[in-house]
Every structure is written in structure tokens, then in C-alpha cells.
Design an enzyme around this catalytic site. Structure first.
Site, short mmCIF file in Angstrom:
data_model
loop_
_atom_site.label_atom_id
_atom_site.label_comp_id
_atom_site.label_asym_id
_atom_site.label_seq_id
_atom_site.Cartn_x
_atom_site.Cartn_y
_atom_site.Cartn_z
N THR A 113 3.77 37.00 43.08
CA THR A 113 2.87 38.13 42.91
C THR A 113 3.68 39.42 42.96
O THR A 113 4.57 39.57 43.81
CB THR A 113 1.76 38.15 43.98
OG1 THR A 113 0.92 39.29 43.78
CG2 THR A 113 2.32 38.19 45.39
N HIS A 170 3.62 27.37 57.90
CA HIS A 170 4.54 26.94 58.95
C HIS A 170 4.27 25.49 59.39
O HIS A 170 5.07 24.91 60.15
CB HIS A 170 4.41 27.88 60.16
CG HIS A 170 5.69 28.06 60.93
ND1 HIS A 170 6.72 27.15 60.89
CD2 HIS A 170 6.10 29.06 61.74
CE1 HIS A 170 7.70 27.58 61.66
NE2 HIS A 170 7.36 28.73 62.20
#
Length: 417
Positions: free
Chosen positions: A334, A388
Site C-alpha cells: 500500500t 506475530h
């Protein structure tokens, strides 16, 4: 009569919202012709008729949510010229004829005569709903430009009749709706289905993933020098402009090959490592953010990547993206820098586990390591948001450093990208 149903859309799309009717009641419809436009979570789709005929009834109105397989309209035989008078005259004749013999029921006679003298134009669905609710169609105020009474008009009339009953609540209602200060006007705008979906997916991504963002900065001196030297010959040869996105796409592919956990997703208790490189490119469209996908980016040249991105961006601007343009994707890029963003923390495009954020290029003083001097260089902050749960912090940092190194030495892109 033939039913017009919502067709199968895609595996992940089970419903949509009617954006607009392209054909009105009484219009002639040819086989394969678009009848209505349906807004889905991702793109707008035209629903075509499988048969020819005249549109007799619209069973749903713009703004209504419909599911796959649901009947939204009825198609009759004949032509529009012959169908129009029948639709208006057919119901009137029986009511005028039955009004005369019903002498033993004066009340019914009066109602029938009143109805026949001022007969409103209403859809069959509206008439049925009016009978169910006990609503006189002559009392219903239509919002249709042609004065046709629709189901929503009947519902509105029924709601207005029920509101005045509790006097105490009616008195307090204006107070509940009057927190707005006349000196501070506001406008209420309903969220489109796509905007609702974007909001839902972004919130789900934050609630589901253990999302973390790491940052770095890139010296784009060599990339900009290369573009400056080659941009005209590149455009002359390939008929496409050499932009920054092809460099970043190539760098991402090279880093994904080195750190494949960022090219994966979680499915239950398993990790799905993808052996392909379909890179999503976030594009700001009128209806909201969309992420069309550049397929097999590892097999494309710089020119092919630039050409594909330009094509997808053009489709997004013209609202002509198809579902196949948006489905899949293994990693997303992006670029908030085109709007002037200096630094940001992009949100994951679930179920992907990584997204790279590009930002605006600023000329800043930096220390040149090999010369121990300070120079003004074109610098860009880059951000990597990652899940994560399956991507360790050390992996994420090394992934971002790999992208940085490739962009600061563009020749690596030909070998690693």
C-alpha cells in the site's frame, strides 16, 4: 411469468445490495440484457435476464439486501406496448363490475366505488402488502416520480399510523431527536455495502491477528538515478512509464522468497505456505479501498508489472474491476505516499500475514557511511505490519532490511527479484 433471481456470485459472496434498477416496470427486456445493478462486498455486478419479455414487477427496491438465489423481479411475456395498458386496466374492470351487485353490503359498496373512482397505480406486491396491513392505497403517499405506490410506501404509511397511538411517547419523541443544534448542521449518510465490509474486515483483522509493525527507511538515490537515466528509453520501448511500484514489487518478491513465512496464512491449526507470488496493490477507489492482485509477479518483467498495475488502477477508477481481479493475493503493498503520508501503520489484508507500507519521499540530510559525511538524500520510511502469531520479530525486521538493501542496490532486483 418468469422469475429473475440473484445469480451465483463467488464463493465468498452470498448476498448483495440493490444499487439501482436498470429496467423499470413495463420496460421491454431482451435475453442477456442487464436488469439491475447489484453492489457486493467487492465490486458492482449487473444481473442479466435469462429470457426476453416485459418487466412486470420489482420485488425489491434500491438499498434492499438480497441473497444468492432470491427472486428479485418477475418477467412477463409480450411487448412493452401491449403490456402497459393491461397492467393498469386489468384490475380496474373487475372492481367496477362487482361494485354494482353488492347492494346487501352498503359499506363494501362505498369502499369499492371510492377505490374505482380514484384507483392508484401500485405494484402487485404493494397491493398485497396493503391488504395484509389493512392500508387504503388511496391514503398512501408515493415517493415515486411517476406516482406509483411501492411496498416501501405502504410500510411507511403503516408505520405512521402506528406511531400516534402512544401519546406519552409521541410527546417525548421530538426531544429524543433534537440533540442537533440548528447552528451546527449535520448530514447523515448511509454506509455503502463496500464501506461496511471494509470496516468489518479491518476490525476483524485487528481483533484476530497479533498485529505488529516494524519500520525502516530507504535511500532511494540509486533508484531515482536509474529512473532518470532510463525512463525515456523504457517508455519508448515498452509504451509504459517506469514508476516506483515495479521496484518495490520486485523487492517484495525477492524478500518473500528469502522469508517465506510472510507469504503464508493461518488455516485453523495449520500454516499454509504459498509457493506463488500474487501481490495485492492497494488502490483508493471512489467507493473505498480495493486491492486488485498482480498475478505471478515473480514471472513478470518491470514493464509487465507497471502495465498490469496501470490496468488494474484504471479499472478501479472506472469501477469496472471484476471479482477475479480482487480474489486471492499472498502479500499486499500500500502506498500512502501518493497522498503525502510520511509514516503509518498499515492494517493487514486478512488472511494475509504481511503488508508493506510505502510513504512519501523526502529529501533529508543523512550520514553517508562509507564517506563519513552528511548529504541530502531522497529518503522514504517503509513499514511492515505482520501477524506475530507465525512471523517472529527477527524475521520481520530482516525481511524489511532485505527490501531496503535491494532498493538501495537496484541491480540486486534482477537477481533476487
Amino acid at each position: 411469468m418468469t422469475e429473475i433471481k440473484v445469480p451465483e456470485l463467488a464463493e465468498s459472496i452470498t448476498e448483495g445490495t440493490i444499487a439501482q434498477w436498470l429496467k423499470q416496470v413495463g420496460d421491454q427486456v431482451e435475453q442477456g440484457e442487464a436488469v439491475l445493478e447489484l453492489e457486493t462486498d467487492k465490486v458492482n455486478i449487473e444481473v442479466n435476464s435469462e429470457h426476453s419479455g416485459v418487466l412486470q414487477e420489482q420485488m425489491k427496491q434500491p438499498g434492499d439486501t438480497v441473497e444468492v438465489g432470491e427472486v428479485v423481479a418477475m418477467l412477463g411475456e409480450g411487448s412493452a406496448d401491449s403490456a402497459a395498458p393491461k397492467a393498469e386496466e386489468a384490475p380496474a374492470a373487475p372492481k367496477e363490475e362487482t361494485a354494482k351487485p353488492a347492494e346487501e353490503k352498503p359499506a363494501a359498496k362505498e369502499d369499492t366505488e371510492a377505490t374505482s373512482s380514484e384507483k392508484p397505480v401500485a405494484s402487485p406486491a404493494a397491493r398485497k402488502r396493503a391488504r395484509e396491513l389493512g392500508i387504503d392505497l388511496n391514503e398512501v403517499q408515493s415517493r415515486d416520480p411517476l406516482g406509483r405506490v411501492r411496498t416501501e410506501d405502504v410500510e411507511r404509511q403503516a408505520a405512521s399510523k402506528n406511531q400516534p397511538k402512544p401519546a406519552a411517547k409521541e410527546a417525548s419523541a421530538p426531544k429524543a431527536q433534537q440533540p442537533t443544534n440548528p447552528d451546527k448542521p449535520v448530514e447523515r449518510i448511509p454506509m455503502s455495502r463496500r464501506r461496511q465490509t471494509i470496516a468489518k474486515h479491518l476490525v476483524e483483522a485487528q481483533h484476530t491477528a497479533a498485529m505488529l509493525t516494524t519500520f525502516n527507511e530507504v535511500d532511494l538515490t540509486k533508484v531515482m538515478d536509474l529512473r532518470k537515466r532510463r525512463k525515456q528509453s523504457f517508455q519508448d520501448k515498452h509504451d509504459v512509464r517506469l514508476g516506483f511500484m515495479s521496484f518495490f514489487t520486485k523487492a517484495v518478491v525477492g524478500a518473500l522468497k528469502e522469508f517465506p513465512m510472510l507469504n503464508a496464512e493461518i488455516q485453523g491449526n495449520e500454516i499454509l505456505k504459498k509457493q506463488y507470488y500474487d501481490i495485492g496493490i492497494a488502490v483508493a477507489a471512489t467507493e473505498g479501498l480495493v486491492v486488485p492482485v498482480v498475478r505471478n509477479a515473480d514471472r513478470l518483467s518491470f514493464a509487465q508489472i507497471e502495465r498490469e498495475i496501470n490496468t488494474l488502477a484504471g479499472k478501479a477508477k472506472d469501477n469496472t474491476l471484476q471479482l477475479k481481479d480482487l480474489q486471492g493475493g499472498s502479500f499486499t503493498i500500500t502506498n500512502g505516499g501518493v497522498f503525502g503520508s510520511l509514516v503509518s501503520t498499515p492494517i493487514l489484508n486478512a488472511p494475509q500475514v504481511g503488508i508493506l507500507g510505502m510513504h512519501t519521499i523526502q529529501r533529508r540530510p543523512v550520514v553517508v557511511d562509507d564517506q563519513d559525511t552528511v548529504e541530502v538524500r531522497p529518503m522514504m520510511y517503509i513499514a511492515l505490519s505482520y501477524d506475530h502469531r507465525i512471523v517472529d520479530g527477527s524475521t520481520a525486521v530482516q525481511f524489511l532490511v532485505t527490501i531496503k538493501n535491494m532498493l538501495e542496490d537496484p541491480e540486486q532486483l534482477l537477481l533476487e527479484g
